[in-house]
Design a protein around this motif. Structure first.
Motif, mmCIF file in Angstrom:
data_model
loop_
_atom_site.group_PDB
_atom_site.id
_atom_site.type_symbol
_atom_site.label_atom_id
_atom_site.label_comp_id
_atom_site.label_asym_id
_atom_site.label_seq_id
_atom_site.Cartn_x
_atom_site.Cartn_y
_atom_site.Cartn_z
ATOM 1 N N VAL A 99 -8.545 -6.760 10.724
ATOM 2 C CA VAL A 99 -7.831 -7.898 10.137
ATOM 3 C C VAL A 99 -6.496 -7.445 9.554
ATOM 4 C CG1 VAL A 99 -7.865 -9.492 8.173
ATOM 5 C CG2 VAL A 99 -9.852 -9.327 9.690
ATOM 6 N N ASN A 100 -6.508 -6.316 8.847
ATOM 7 C CA ASN A 100 -5.296 -5.796 8.244
ATOM 8 C C ASN A 100 -4.261 -5.435 9.310
ATOM 9 O OD1 ASN A 100 -3.880 -5.000 5.820
ATOM 10 N ND2 ASN A 100 -4.197 -2.887 6.435
ATOM 11 N N SER A 101 -4.731 -4.834 10.396
ATOM 12 C CA SER A 101 -3.820 -4.458 11.486
ATOM 13 C C SER A 101 -3.210 -5.694 12.142
ATOM 14 C CB SER A 101 -4.560 -3.623 12.530
ATOM 15 O OG SER A 101 -4.936 -2.364 12.000
ATOM 16 N N LEU A 102 -3.992 -6.770 12.227
ATOM 17 C CA LEU A 102 -3.466 -8.022 12.786
ATOM 18 C C LEU A 102 -2.287 -8.528 11.961
ATOM 19 C CD1 LEU A 102 -6.619 -10.104 13.837
ATOM 20 C CD2 LEU A 102 -4.710 -9.437 15.315
ATOM 21 N N CYS A 103 -2.415 -8.449 10.649
ATOM 22 C CA CYS A 103 -1.322 -8.881 9.776
ATOM 23 C C CYS A 103 -0.126 -7.935 9.883
ATOM 24 C CB CYS A 103 -1.802 -8.950 8.328
ATOM 25 S SG CYS A 103 -2.993 -10.269 8.007
ATOM 26 N N LEU A 104 -0.402 -6.641 10.028
ATOM 27 C CA LEU A 104 0.671 -5.658 10.151
ATOM 28 C C LEU A 104 1.444 -5.818 11.460
ATOM 29 C CD1 LEU A 104 -1.126 -2.529 8.673
ATOM 30 C CD2 LEU A 104 0.858 -3.702 7.707
ATOM 31 N N VAL A 105 0.776 -6.314 12.491
ATOM 32 C CA VAL A 105 1.470 -6.603 13.758
ATOM 33 C C VAL A 105 2.560 -7.641 13.512
ATOM 34 C CG1 VAL A 105 1.228 -7.687 16.023
ATOM 35 C CG2 VAL A 105 -0.410 -5.966 15.291
ATOM 36 N N GLY A 106 2.221 -8.675 12.737
ATOM 37 C CA GLY A 106 3.214 -9.696 12.406
ATOM 38 C C GLY A 106 4.376 -9.124 11.618
ATOM 39 N N TYR A 107 4.074 -8.229 10.686
ATOM 40 C CA TYR A 107 5.139 -7.600 9.911
ATOM 41 C C TYR A 107 6.036 -6.765 10.818
ATOM 42 C CZ TYR A 107 7.507 -4.817 6.352
ATOM 43 O OH TYR A 107 8.474 -4.205 5.580
ATOM 44 N N GLY A 108 5.425 -6.062 11.765
ATOM 45 C CA GLY A 108 6.202 -5.261 12.706
ATOM 46 C C GLY A 108 7.170 -6.101 13.520
ATOM 47 N N HIS A 109 6.742 -7.309 13.900
ATOM 48 C CA HIS A 109 7.635 -8.212 14.635
ATOM 49 C C HIS A 109 8.798 -8.663 13.748
ATOM 50 C CE1 HIS A 109 5.712 -8.676 18.510
ATOM 51 N NE2 HIS A 109 4.539 -8.901 17.952
ATOM 52 N N LEU A 110 8.509 -8.930 12.491
ATOM 53 C CA LEU A 110 9.555 -9.395 11.572
ATOM 54 C C LEU A 110 10.613 -8.337 11.334
ATOM 55 C CD1 LEU A 110 7.490 -11.380 8.899
ATOM 56 C CD2 LEU A 110 9.120 -12.319 10.539
ATOM 57 N N ILE A 111 10.195 -7.062 11.243
ATOM 58 C CA ILE A 111 11.176 -5.993 11.015
ATOM 59 C C ILE A 111 11.717 -5.448 12.336
ATOM 60 C CG2 ILE A 111 10.138 -5.341 8.816
ATOM 61 C CD1 ILE A 111 8.859 -2.929 10.208
ATOM 62 N N GLU A 112 11.246 -6.061 13.437
ATOM 63 C CA GLU A 112 11.726 -5.712 14.784
ATOM 64 C C GLU A 112 11.528 -4.233 15.090
ATOM 65 O OE1 GLU A 112 15.747 -7.074 15.051
ATOM 66 O OE2 GLU A 112 15.211 -9.190 14.789
ATOM 67 N N ASN A 113 10.293 -3.785 14.864
ATOM 68 C CA ASN A 113 9.936 -2.387 15.117
ATOM 69 C C ASN A 113 8.802 -2.348 16.137
ATOM 70 O OD1 ASN A 113 8.871 0.260 15.013
ATOM 71 N ND2 ASN A 113 9.546 0.530 12.907
ATOM 72 N N PRO A 114 9.136 -2.211 17.427
ATOM 73 C CA PRO A 114 8.103 -2.251 18.469
ATOM 74 C C PRO A 114 7.086 -1.116 18.370
ATOM 75 C CG PRO A 114 10.224 -1.548 19.381
ATOM 76 C CD PRO A 114 10.481 -2.046 17.992
#
Length: 214
Positions: A50-65
């Motif tokens: 669950v935590n990783s799912l949320c971190l995926v969204g954060y990664g998209h926001l900071i544009e870090n593939p």
């Protein structure tokens, strides 16, 4: 072409994360073989997923593939570990309640952040929520400390996961500092504390057999 320092740290972080993630494979295979779920940390795997799912969204926001890829890997592996437990256990509905609760949490977090019109506020909000959740995840193993102290033994303590987890947290801390992103490096601080406590218990009690007490 030579890799930059940041790219080298990214690779080191990816590899250390991979090692920690696959470290649960033997335990999962053993559970599938023996059909014995005792001691299998399925809740930890669910929370990590669950935590990783949320971190995926954060990664998209900071544009870090690269950040997105590393957390997608966490989602995939932890989901497999969790569903291995669901496949074996007789308490399937109980396990699914945890899963639905986790998915509701993810949906709630994304719903809240999506209502924020400013991208910077959205990034800060999601980053802060993820930081708190990750810190709680890293501190959760401390709940087992009283059991080790009572038994005066650290038998069953996953030494390999402890060492690899410490290295992984160090890699993420360096990576986050290089990106100057506190939402990436700060969540790892509780991990150092937790692992330090575990190493101290190993020094004090060793990994001998636990006393057989009921």
């Amino acid at each position: 072409m030579a890799l930059s320092t940041l790219e080298l740290v990214e690779w080191a972080t990816f590899l250390s994360t991979l090692v920690v993630t696959v470290a649960a494979v033997p335990a999962s295979l053993h559970m599938l073989k023996t059909k014995n779920t005792v001691g299998y940390p399925f809740i930890f795997f669910m929370i990590a997923c669950v935590n990783s799912l949320c971190l995926v969204g954060y990664g998209h926001l900071i544009e870090n593939p690269e950040f997105v890829k590393m957390n997608l890997m966490g989602v995939a592996f932890n989901a497999v570990y969790f569903f291995c437990y669901v496949y074996v256990t007789n308490k399937k509905m109980n396990a699914m309640k945890y899963l639905f609760g986790g998915l509701f949490y993810v949906a709630s977090v994304y719903a809240y952040c999506s209502r924020l019109e400013d991208k910077a506020k959205m990034t800060d909000s999601l980053g802060f929520i993820n930081t708190v959740a990750t810190m709680i995840l890293f501190l959760s193993p401390l709940l087992e400390v009283p059991d080790f102290v009572h038994a005066k033994s650290c038998e069953g303590m996953p030494l390999m996961m402890l060492v690899s987890g410490t290295i992984c947290s160090l890699s993420w801390t360096v990576y986050g500092k290089m990106l100057d992103d506190p939402y990436i490096y700060a969540p790892n601080f509780p991990s150092f504390f937790t692992n330090g406590v575990y190493f101290l218990l190993l020094i004090i009690y060793g990994r001998g057999d636990k006393s057989k007490t009921d």
